[in-house]
Design a protein around this motif. Structure first.
Motif, PDB file in Angstrom:
ATOM      1  N   SER A 498       0.812  -1.415   0.127  1.00  0.00           N
ATOM      2  CA  SER A 498       0.700  -0.039  -0.083  1.00  0.00           C
ATOM      3  C   SER A 498       1.038   1.413  -0.011  1.00  0.00           C
ATOM      4  CB  SER A 498      -1.067   0.413   0.864  1.00  0.00           C
ATOM      5  OG  SER A 498      -0.053   0.271   2.395  1.00  0.00           O
ATOM      6  N   LYS A 499       1.793   0.710   0.658  1.00  0.00           N
ATOM      7  CA  LYS A 499       2.992   2.212   0.628  1.00  0.00           C
ATOM      8  C   LYS A 499       3.460   2.237  -0.548  1.00  0.00           C
ATOM      9  CE  LYS A 499       7.471   4.429   3.029  1.00  0.00           C
ATOM     10  NZ  LYS A 499       7.674   3.821   4.294  1.00  0.00           N
ATOM     11  N   VAL A 500       3.817   1.486  -1.436  1.00  0.00           N
ATOM     12  CA  VAL A 500       4.751   1.694  -2.695  1.00  0.00           C
ATOM     13  C   VAL A 500       3.733   2.230  -3.789  1.00  0.00           C
ATOM     14  CG1 VAL A 500       6.689   0.496  -1.979  1.00  0.00           C
ATOM     15  CG2 VAL A 500       5.141  -0.672  -3.277  1.00  0.00           C
ATOM     16  N   LYS A 503      -1.865   3.079  -3.066  1.00  0.00           N
ATOM     17  CA  LYS A 503      -3.486   2.570  -3.303  1.00  0.00           C
ATOM     18  C   LYS A 503      -4.114   1.880  -1.735  1.00  0.00           C
ATOM     19  CE  LYS A 503      -3.424   1.638  -7.868  1.00  0.00           C
ATOM     20  NZ  LYS A 503      -4.913   1.874  -8.471  1.00  0.00           N
ATOM     21  N   GLU A 504      -5.054   2.528  -1.373  1.00  0.00           N
ATOM     22  CA  GLU A 504      -5.493   1.192  -0.315  1.00  0.00           C
ATOM     23  C   GLU A 504      -6.225  -0.563  -0.861  1.00  0.00           C
ATOM     24  OE1 GLU A 504      -9.815   1.825   2.034  1.00  0.00           O
ATOM     25  OE2 GLU A 504     -10.147   2.944   0.200  1.00  0.00           O
ATOM     26  N   HIS A 514      -9.646  -5.405   7.617  1.00  0.00           N
ATOM     27  CA  HIS A 514      -7.959  -4.875   7.514  1.00  0.00           C
ATOM     28  C   HIS A 514      -7.993  -3.581   6.336  1.00  0.00           C
ATOM     29  CE1 HIS A 514      -6.322  -7.999   9.552  1.00  0.00           C
ATOM     30  NE2 HIS A 514      -6.756  -8.853   9.273  1.00  0.00           N
ATOM     31  N   HIS A 515      -7.536  -2.499   6.182  1.00  0.00           N
ATOM     32  CA  HIS A 515      -7.994  -1.378   5.668  1.00  0.00           C
ATOM     33  C   HIS A 515      -6.481  -0.534   5.828  1.00  0.00           C
ATOM     34  CE1 HIS A 515     -12.395  -0.526   5.135  1.00  0.00           C
ATOM     35  NE2 HIS A 515     -12.444  -1.315   6.043  1.00  0.00           N
ATOM     36  N   PHE A 516      -5.509  -1.183   4.210  1.00  0.00           N
ATOM     37  CA  PHE A 516      -4.240  -0.992   4.192  1.00  0.00           C
ATOM     38  C   PHE A 516      -4.184   0.527   3.482  1.00  0.00           C
ATOM     39  CE2 PHE A 516      -4.102  -5.518   4.722  1.00  0.00           C
ATOM     40  CZ  PHE A 516      -3.299  -5.183   5.945  1.00  0.00           C
ATOM     41  N   MET A 517      -3.587   1.757   4.280  1.00  0.00           N
ATOM     42  CA  MET A 517      -3.171   2.687   3.276  1.00  0.00           C
ATOM     43  C   MET A 517      -1.774   3.189   3.790  1.00  0.00           C
ATOM     44  SD  MET A 517      -4.590   5.448   1.248  1.00  0.00           S
ATOM     45  CE  MET A 517      -6.133   4.897   1.309  1.00  0.00           C
TER      46      MET A 517
END
Length: 527
Positions: A498-500, A503-504, A514-517
């Protein structure tokens, strides 16, 4: 009457004292066994009845088929039905179909369904529900579409089964389509359907749509409130769940289900003090006696926070005997905090109380494996095999333009797998440069380190995410569904992805959302 009032022993005594028993008497007693959950006893009664030369009627057959839980008994029951020429009765046909589905023979259930000449709404609904309960949502939805093509209008029971199937897939597109069908079929919305749709949107990862349904409901019952509170908890919004709980208390008295929802929400969000306050208020303010589920939530709350000794002390002081859910919560916490001593204590009780649950064996085996105790890990796996317990196959699904794609670990079935693995390799290299280190403790197999890393890369979660990155292009979010608990390495990798990529990434697993951001997860690594 006695059975319906929960007084089965009295019901049994009345039956035993009867000097003469008609088919109605036998049928009523078999029904009493069914009502009280004594399925084996109900089947034994049915066999006794046949041995005494009493010809079964429709009611006794319906009660007896509902008691069947094993395949061999199902085949025997089917022969009795055929011998007594009851196989043309539509209710008996539906009951037989459900019996085979309940015994794990969904294929035989479908064969019976296809052979029925006159399929009523109950027949369609039963088969759709059977598919949903068998974790075959795509088959359930396909059958629902066939039913509509036959111009059979669904009722609320059918739609509830379809909602269940849709919730397994966690497809927001399908959820919105189904919601539109429900609105067209029922101009006056029914509370039970509104609540089911609310739950569906929650399970599809859309708090926004769920809250819209909740706010627009003409009436709300305790189930509606509890569902919304539970949904906030699933998504890690513990504070919002508590706020809604406070609103609810001003309007309606919470029950035991509501307290399970709010305690679970506190657990997922790590709200220890708030969780204790809710637990203490159950008896003090509302007269709700805690059950094993509530105790399990508290053990989960303490365990997730790392208070494992307090969790064990809490279990030891419970006024009721701890059930599987309580020990399961402690075992799960031991996995998070790598406490093998307490894990063994929990497992000792669990493997007796819940011996058929493969997740218990896998969790303990993984704890051993993560700590390098390979011999113990293999011993648990072998115990699982010797008991005939099969591990549930893990899969991850993703929806692309209205179509569902499913991946398993090491998958090669998708025609674009070469491209997927090529992009996966590039992505893994990018996140390695950002600091990602593969956690090979999640690989049980005794292979070389490099091979372990490759096995981790091929987990179904990562394959689905890469496929989403390829196919969804500029879309800002990717939504995937895992049928089991997301593995720790995939959780870490997804944060980096999500970091690179910017994207959410929304992941629904068997426990929560789990919401990755931007390199973080909504669970705060607290799952």
């Amino acid at each position: 009457m006695y059975a319906k009032c929960g007084l089965f022993p009295v019901s049994e005594r009345v039956f035993d004292k009867m000097r003469q028993r008609s088919i109605v008497s036998w049928s009523a007693m078999i029904g009493a066994c069914l009502q009280c959950g004594f399925h084996e006893q109900g089947l034994l009664l049915f066999t006794r009845m046949l041995d005494q030369g009493i010809k079964p009627n429709r009611a006794s057959i319906l009660n007896a088929t509902a008691c069947v839980r094993r395949e061999n008994a199902a085949h025997q029951m089917h022969r009795v039905i055929m011998d007594n020429v009851l196989d043309n009765d539509q209710s008996v046909q539906n009951a037989t179909m459900l019996m085979f589905a309940r015994c794990g023979r969904i294929d035989l259930a479908r064969s019976l369904f296809d052979g029925f000449t006159n399929k009523d709404l109950v027949c369609w609904a039963s088969m759709i529900d059977a598919y949903a309960r068998a974790d075959l949502p795509l088959e359930a939805l396909l059958l629902f579409n066939q039913m509509r093509l036959q111009c059979v209008l669904p009722d609320s029971i059918t739609l509830l089964a379809v909602i269940q199937a849709c919730s397994i897939l966690a497809s927001l597109h399908l959820a919105r389509t189904l919601h539109a069908v429900i609105i067209r079929c029922f101009l006056e919305c029914q509370l039970v359907l509104d609540t089911a749709v609310l739950d569906l949107y929650m399970k599809c990862g859309s708090l926004t749509y769920a809250r819209k349904v909740f706010d627009n409901m003409k009436g709300r019952n305790i189930i509606s409130w509890s569902t919304m509170i539970s949904g906030y908890g699933m998504h890690g919004h513990g504070k919002e769940a508590l706020h809604l709980f406070d609103q609810m208390k001003a309007l309606i008295k919470p029950d035991h289900v509501t307290f399970v929802s709010i305690l679970s929400a506190c657990s997922h969000a790590g709200l220890i003090n708030e969780g204790w306050e809710c637990f203490d208020s159950m008896v003090r303010d509302f007269g709700v006696t805690p059950t094993s589920e509530h105790y399990a939530c508290m053990v989960d709350l303490l365990g997730r926070a790392g208070q494992l000794n307090q969790a064990l002390e809490f279990i030891e002081k419970m006024p009721v005997r701890p059930e599987a859910g309580v020990w399961g919560a402690l075992l799960g916490a031991c996995r998070i905090h790598s406490n093998v001593e307490l894990a063994e204590i929990a497992a000792k009780s669990l493997l007796n109380l819940d011996a058929e649950n493969p997740g218990r064996y896998v969790l303990l085996s993984n704890i051993y494996a993560s700590l390098g105790k390979r011999r113990e890990a293999y011993r648990i796996r072998n115990l699982m095999k010797s008991r005939g317990v099969k591990k549930k196959v893990g899969w991850t699904s993703i929806e692309i333009k209205g179509k569902m794609y499913t991946f398993v670990a090491g998958d090669r079935a998708n025609p674009e797998m070469d491209l997927i693995y090529s992009e996966l390799g590039k992505l893994m290299e990018r996140i390695r440069q950002e600091g990602y280190i593969p956690d090979v403790s999640f690989v049980l197999h005794d292979v070389e380190g490099e091979t372990k890393e490759m096995m981790l890369y091929a987990h179904s979660e990562k394959l689905a995410i890469v496929f989403g990155l390829i196919k969804l292009g500029h879309e800002s979010s990717i939504r995937i569904t895992k049928n089991l608990r997301v593995c720790g390495d995939c959780h870490t990798a997804t944060k980096f992805i999500s970091k690179v990529t910017g994207k959410e990434i929304v992941v629904r697993d068997s426990q929560r959302f789990h919401h990755f951001m931007n390199g973080t997860c909504s669970c705060g690594d607290y799952w």
